[in-house]
Scaffold this active site. Structure first.
Site, short mmCIF file in Angstrom:
data_model
loop_
_atom_site.label_atom_id
_atom_site.label_comp_id
_atom_site.label_asym_id
_atom_site.label_seq_id
_atom_site.Cartn_x
_atom_site.Cartn_y
_atom_site.Cartn_z
N PRO A 73 8.16 4.73 5.05
CA PRO A 73 7.50 4.03 6.15
C PRO A 73 6.87 5.01 7.13
O PRO A 73 7.29 6.17 7.24
CB PRO A 73 8.65 3.26 6.82
N ASP A 74 5.87 4.52 7.86
CA ASP A 74 5.12 5.35 8.79
C ASP A 74 5.82 5.38 10.15
O ASP A 74 5.34 4.83 11.14
CB ASP A 74 3.70 4.79 8.93
N ILE A 75 6.99 6.03 10.19
CA ILE A 75 7.77 6.11 11.43
C ILE A 75 8.20 7.55 11.70
O ILE A 75 9.28 7.80 12.21
CB ILE A 75 9.01 5.18 11.37
#
Length: 307
Positions: A73-75
């Site tokens: 995920p883009d975190i």
């Protein structure tokens, strides 16, 4: 000629390349690259029309794409060391300047380290956004809880990064999230002028609206007071504006931030489903490049006698 033979791949030649492009005027056209293969596409893509030959001027190493290609995920889950490996893969095969997506930049002390490392390896610029806390993609807007940093804190981060630089080549570009977070045009402009005063080498203004009105209004108002600072846009949603039109509004850099990975995924998924559907790969061939072409796509390295 290899990138090592002509010197284009050396850090001292890569690093100032973006500034040199900006000095020429016109639009600087940037496309995302997330691997060595995608970097080759950006490096070599070319279209010739009756009037001109167009190509990309540089590469955007996106945190979204870097995360997605790793299935994460883009975190900000992909750490800086891992992202440096992506840069290394790109630099091994391509010469064009790189702009690094630095998300929030992290803690100021961490940001200083990142800036020094990126400058040393030959990256041309980093873009950091004025948000705090766990990274959430900007296109979620107010649907996800996102907190904007204070002008004072973010300006301090910019100043700290600038003070850590060893050369005048590397650029720190401030990305303003006011329009994303629905804080209004006045807040966006106030931050833009403050960040420029703090030493930012450019301003990126972002929006998740499909119409470009607020982006255009920002650019016009910014240019009334600041005619020189590079302006950056990422038209993922407001994608009906041409590069020529952006340039007319005072924009210097257009970044196509995620289009290679977004176009690759549907075709790979279609190919996988076709093989399952037909219990063979014949039908999938129409979506694939010929096997001989893939075998010769990457030239083998040749050793030359230096004497």
């Amino acid at each position: 000629m290899s990138i090592n033979q002509n010197g284009a791949g050396l850090p001292e030649n890569r690093r100032p390349a973006l500034r040199k492009l900006l000095e020429k005027g016109g639009i600087v056209r940037i496309l995302e690259a997330h691997s060595g293969l995608s970097a080759l596409i950006v490096e070599n893509a070319k279209v010739t029309t009756s009037n001109e030959t167009k190509s990309f001027d540089g590469m955007w190493v996106s945190s979204l794409c870097d995360s997605t290609i790793k299935g994460k995920p883009d975190i900000e889950l992909v750490d800086f060391s891992s992202r440096l490996r992506t840069i290394d893969e790109i630099m091994e095969v391509a010469t064009k300047p790189i702009i690094f997506d630095g998300d929030t930049g992290g803690q100021t002390e961490h940001f200083v380290y990142s800036v020094k490392t990126l400058e040393r390896v030959g990256v041309s610029a980093i873009i950091i956004e004025d948000k705090m806390g766990l990274k959430k993609n900007s296109l979620f807007g107010t649907e996800a809880e996102q907190q904007q940093d204070t002008i004072e804190n973010f300006s301090h981060k910019i100043k700290s990064g600038k003070n850590a630089l060893k050369t005048k080549d590397f650029m720190i570009i401030a990305r303003i999230e006011s329009l994303i977070l629905e804080q209004g045009l006045d807040d966006a402009l106030k931050r833009a002028f403050a960040y420029s005063e703090a030493g930012a080498d450019g301003i990126m203004i972002h929006s998740r609206r499909s119409e470009p009105d607020e982006i255009i209004e920002f650019c016009k108002n910014f240019r009334k007071k600041n005619s020189s600072a590079p302006l950056v846009v990422v038209p993922t949603t407001f994608n009906n504006v041409t590069e020529e039109e952006f340039h007319g509004y005072g924009v210097n850099i257009v970044i196509y931030a995620n289009h290679l990975i977004r176009s690759a995924y549907p075709v790979m998924k279609q190919t996988a489903e076709s093989i399952l559907q037909n219990s063979r790969c014949l039908e999938a061939d129409k979506a694939c490049m010929p096997i001989k072409e893939i075998l010769t796509l990457i030239p083998e390295a040749t050793s030359e006698n230096p004497h």
